[in-house]
Design a protein around this motif. Structure first.
Motif, PDB file in Angstrom:
ATOM      1  N   MET A   9       0.818  -1.211   0.000  1.00 21.76           N
ATOM      2  CA  MET A   9       0.000   0.000   0.000  1.00 21.76           C
ATOM      3  C   MET A   9       0.852   1.261   0.000  1.00 21.76           C
ATOM      4  O   MET A   9       0.440   2.278  -0.536  1.00 21.76           O
ATOM      5  N   GLU A  10       2.036   1.211   0.594  1.00 23.30           N
ATOM      6  CA  GLU A  10       2.906   2.384   0.620  1.00 23.30           C
ATOM      7  C   GLU A  10       3.461   2.720  -0.754  1.00 23.30           C
ATOM      8  O   GLU A  10       3.850   3.853  -1.006  1.00 23.30           O
ATOM      9  N   THR A  11       3.475   1.757  -1.668  1.00 21.92           N
ATOM     10  CA  THR A  11       3.995   2.006  -3.011  1.00 21.92           C
ATOM     11  C   THR A  11       2.969   2.634  -3.937  1.00 21.92           C
ATOM     12  O   THR A  11       3.323   3.102  -5.009  1.00 21.92           O
ATOM     13  N   ILE A  12       1.695   2.655  -3.547  1.00 17.59           N
ATOM     14  CA  ILE A  12       0.643   3.215  -4.394  1.00 17.59           C
ATOM     15  C   ILE A  12       0.593   4.722  -4.198  1.00 17.59           C
ATOM     16  O   ILE A  12       0.503   5.213  -3.073  1.00 17.59           O
ATOM     17  N   ASP A  13       0.646   5.450  -5.309  1.00 20.00           N
ATOM     18  CA  ASP A  13       0.559   6.910  -5.242  1.00 20.00           C
ATOM     19  C   ASP A  13      -0.865   7.327  -4.892  1.00 20.00           C
ATOM     20  O   ASP A  13      -1.837   6.822  -5.450  1.00 20.00           O
ATOM     21  N   GLY A  14      -0.994   8.259  -3.959  1.00 24.83           N
ATOM     22  CA  GLY A  14      -2.304   8.795  -3.583  1.00 24.83           C
ATOM     23  C   GLY A  14      -3.160   7.848  -2.777  1.00 24.83           C
ATOM     24  O   GLY A  14      -4.378   7.968  -2.770  1.00 24.83           O
TER      25      GLY A  14
END
Length: 62
Positions: A9-14
């Motif tokens: 989830m931390e790699t997803i922008d926004g």
């Protein structure tokens, strides 16, 4: 398992916008529901609440 999900989830922008959208949908839904409950006519509420208690003479049993 949680570390995998958190790392992904931390790699997803926004990604921070999704909880805000969910909160907004939740708030709008329950606000509208609360408004409907307060403005519904008493006769309609009484009629709908008695529906499960009515006997249907046309009901057929197999």
């Amino acid at each position: 398992m949680f570390k995998f999900v958190k790392g992904y989830m931390e790699t997803i922008d926004g990604v921070a916008t999704y909880p805000m959208i969910s909160l907004l949908i939740f708030f709008v839904f329950f606000t509208l529901l609360f408004w409907w409950v307060l403005t519904a006519s008493k006769s309609y509420i009484k009629e709908v609440s008695e529906l499960p208690l009515e006997e249907d003479d046309n009901q057929q049993y197999d």
